[in-house]
Scaffold this active site. Structure first.
Site, mmCIF file in Angstrom:
data_model
loop_
_atom_site.group_PDB
_atom_site.id
_atom_site.type_symbol
_atom_site.label_atom_id
_atom_site.label_comp_id
_atom_site.label_asym_id
_atom_site.label_seq_id
_atom_site.Cartn_x
_atom_site.Cartn_y
_atom_site.Cartn_z
ATOM 1 C CG ASP A 13 46.134 62.577 -0.857
ATOM 2 O OD1 ASP A 13 46.091 61.939 0.194
ATOM 3 O OD2 ASP A 13 45.816 63.783 -0.944
ATOM 4 C CE LYS A 16 53.613 60.049 0.398
ATOM 5 N NZ LYS A 16 52.503 60.739 -0.296
ATOM 6 N N GLY A 40 47.858 59.459 5.288
ATOM 7 C CA GLY A 40 47.145 58.193 5.181
ATOM 8 C C GLY A 40 47.696 57.395 4.029
ATOM 9 C CG HIS A 41 51.258 56.119 3.547
ATOM 10 N ND1 HIS A 41 52.594 55.986 3.832
ATOM 11 C CD2 HIS A 41 51.086 57.410 3.208
ATOM 12 C CE1 HIS A 41 53.191 57.147 3.667
ATOM 13 N NE2 HIS A 41 52.296 58.022 3.296
ATOM 14 C CD GLN A 224 52.154 64.813 5.634
ATOM 15 O OE1 GLN A 224 53.339 64.856 5.906
ATOM 16 N NE2 GLN A 224 51.286 64.277 6.455
#
Length: 428
Positions: A13, A16, A40-41, A224
């Site tokens: 988180d 990235k 989740g990006h 991650q």
């Protein structure tokens, strides 16, 4: 051409996706090398938020090729939903999105296994996202998995049925109440498989090799964070893949001597989602403020993130393991308004002061030792030049650079791609 890497240095988180999006104009190919839809990006531009789970974060740039590498595990159902959202935004992904034949596929029964396994642990749950990631990687290392390339074989459904039947027998072994209708899950799964099959499958290691030979620039995108690495993270509260730099070599087929710059991304403070030790976690108003101002909720799960001061011991460890060459600090804007900031610069470990990351950081063994620095009150979100940054923030950054011996080249002052300040010339 060398392959540059971009990865997270904390428990994920870190932001990235935003930085990949910002840097994509410098690269021909963006290649995701590990993880699955448990990542989740989040990208924000033109007043709109975009959340990706498996598709590389360069997908919104017309000139970039986006590759899902062999180290990734793909849930066709979630993947299809991502593609549907891209279509809604008129993104022509068919010409720019490539899938490695060696990437493994998450089956519906993998998700059921994940739920059964987590339920059986009771209070000892590891905080799984229940996306079937762990069981899929277990099948990969157990040599039972189904890969994207298998979809091109005439007997792939026979292979699927054999593995799904095995999974159902394993689910019953856990002796927990997991309610499901497999026929309904499979209907959605097989529909999504047909969409996946409409994309271009490639032998990705050969593709990347030839791209390098022809002088194309490549950025490998991690998912991650380093402290969730299956080997070097806070085991067992980790993910099931190698999130560190070594994972790019095995997740894309890139040899170690072809790695160029290693961009490490970290927040100006620390967060963690799910279970596991967190030495600098805050349970007071400061932690609540970080969570509220930073909107600290998981992009994939929506779970609230635990917040705490920056852990320099853990950050230094992640830099060492990854061979980080440039640092990028995210969410500096969230710390605006704190009169005093704290940075963990040592641990009291079993009664002894240490400055390295030990085997076990459970609270009964580790107590953070802090160094205090001055905070700043200025609103950073409208700033666009390094010269505008407040003195106290520059002192905070310089303190970190001196301790880590790595330059901080980018400072993010908000979620939008425009809210990105380049402090120093980016080397790539």
């Amino acid at each position: 051409m060398a392959v540059d890497l971009l990865l997270g240095l904390q428990w994920g988180d870190e932001g990235k996706g935003k930085i990949v999006d910002v840097l994509t104009s410098n690269y021909n190919i963006i290649a995701r090398f590990q993880g699955g839809p448990n990542a989740g990006h989040t990208l924000v531009f033109n007043g709109r938020k975009h959340v990706l789970h498996t598709i590389p974060s360069g997908i919104f740039h017309d000139d970039a090729t986006n590759l899902v590498g062999n180290g990734v595990v793909i849930d066709p159902v979630i993947f299809k939903k991502e593609l549907d959202k891209l279509e809604e935004q008129n993104v022509d992904y068919r010409k720019s999105l490539l899938i490695s034949r060696k990437a493994h596929i998450i089956l519906p029964t993998h998700r059921l296994l994940d739920a059964a396994s987590e339920a059986s642990k009771g209070k000892a749950k590891i905080g799984s996202t229940l996306k079937g990631i762990g069981p899929t990687y277990m099948d990969k290392t157990g040599r039972n998995g189904i890969r994207v390339g298998d979809l091109e074989l005439s007997d792939w459904k026979t292979r699927y049925r054999a593995l799904a039947n095995k999974h159902e027998s394993m689910i019953s072994f856990y002796n927990v109440d997991v309610q499901y209708d497999l026929s309904e899950l499979e209907k959605e799964f097989f529909e999504a498989i047909e969409v996946l099959k409409s994309l271009k499958f490639i032998d990705s290691e050969e593709y990347i090799y030839q791209a390098q030979k022809s002088g194309q620039t490549i950025l490998a995108e991690g998912a991650q964070g380093s402290l969730l690495d299956i080997d070097f993270g806070t085991y067992p509260f980790v993910t099931s893949s190698n999130t560190t730099a070594a994972g790019a070599c095995t997740g894309l087929g890139v040899s170690p001597n072809q790695i160029g710059e290693v961009f490490g991304i970290f927040k100006a403070y620390t967060t963690r989602v799910g279970s596991g030790p967190f030495p600098t976690e805050l349970f007071d108003k400061d932690g609540e403020t970080m969570a509220k101002v930073g909107n600290e909720f998981g992009a994939t799960t929506g779970r609230a993130r635990r917040c705490g001061w920056l852990d320099l011991i853990a950050l230094k460890y992640a830099c060492q393991v990854n061979g980080v060459t440039q640092l990028m600090m995210m969410k500096g804007d969230v710390l605006s308004g704190f009169k005093t900031l704290k940075v963990c610069t040592a641990y009291k470990y079993k009664g002894e002061k240490i400055t390295h990351f030990p085997y076990n950081i459970e609270p009964e063994n580790v107590e953070p030792i802090y160094t205090e620095l001055n905070g700043w009150s200025e609103d950073l979100t409208g700033m666009s030049e390094a010269s505008q940054l407040p003195k106290a923030l520059n002192e905070y950054i310089e303190f970190l650079e001196a301790a880590l011996e790595i330059p901080i080249t980018i400072v993010s002052v908000g979620p939008d791609r425009k809210q990105t300040i380049f402090r120093k010339q980016l080397v790539s």
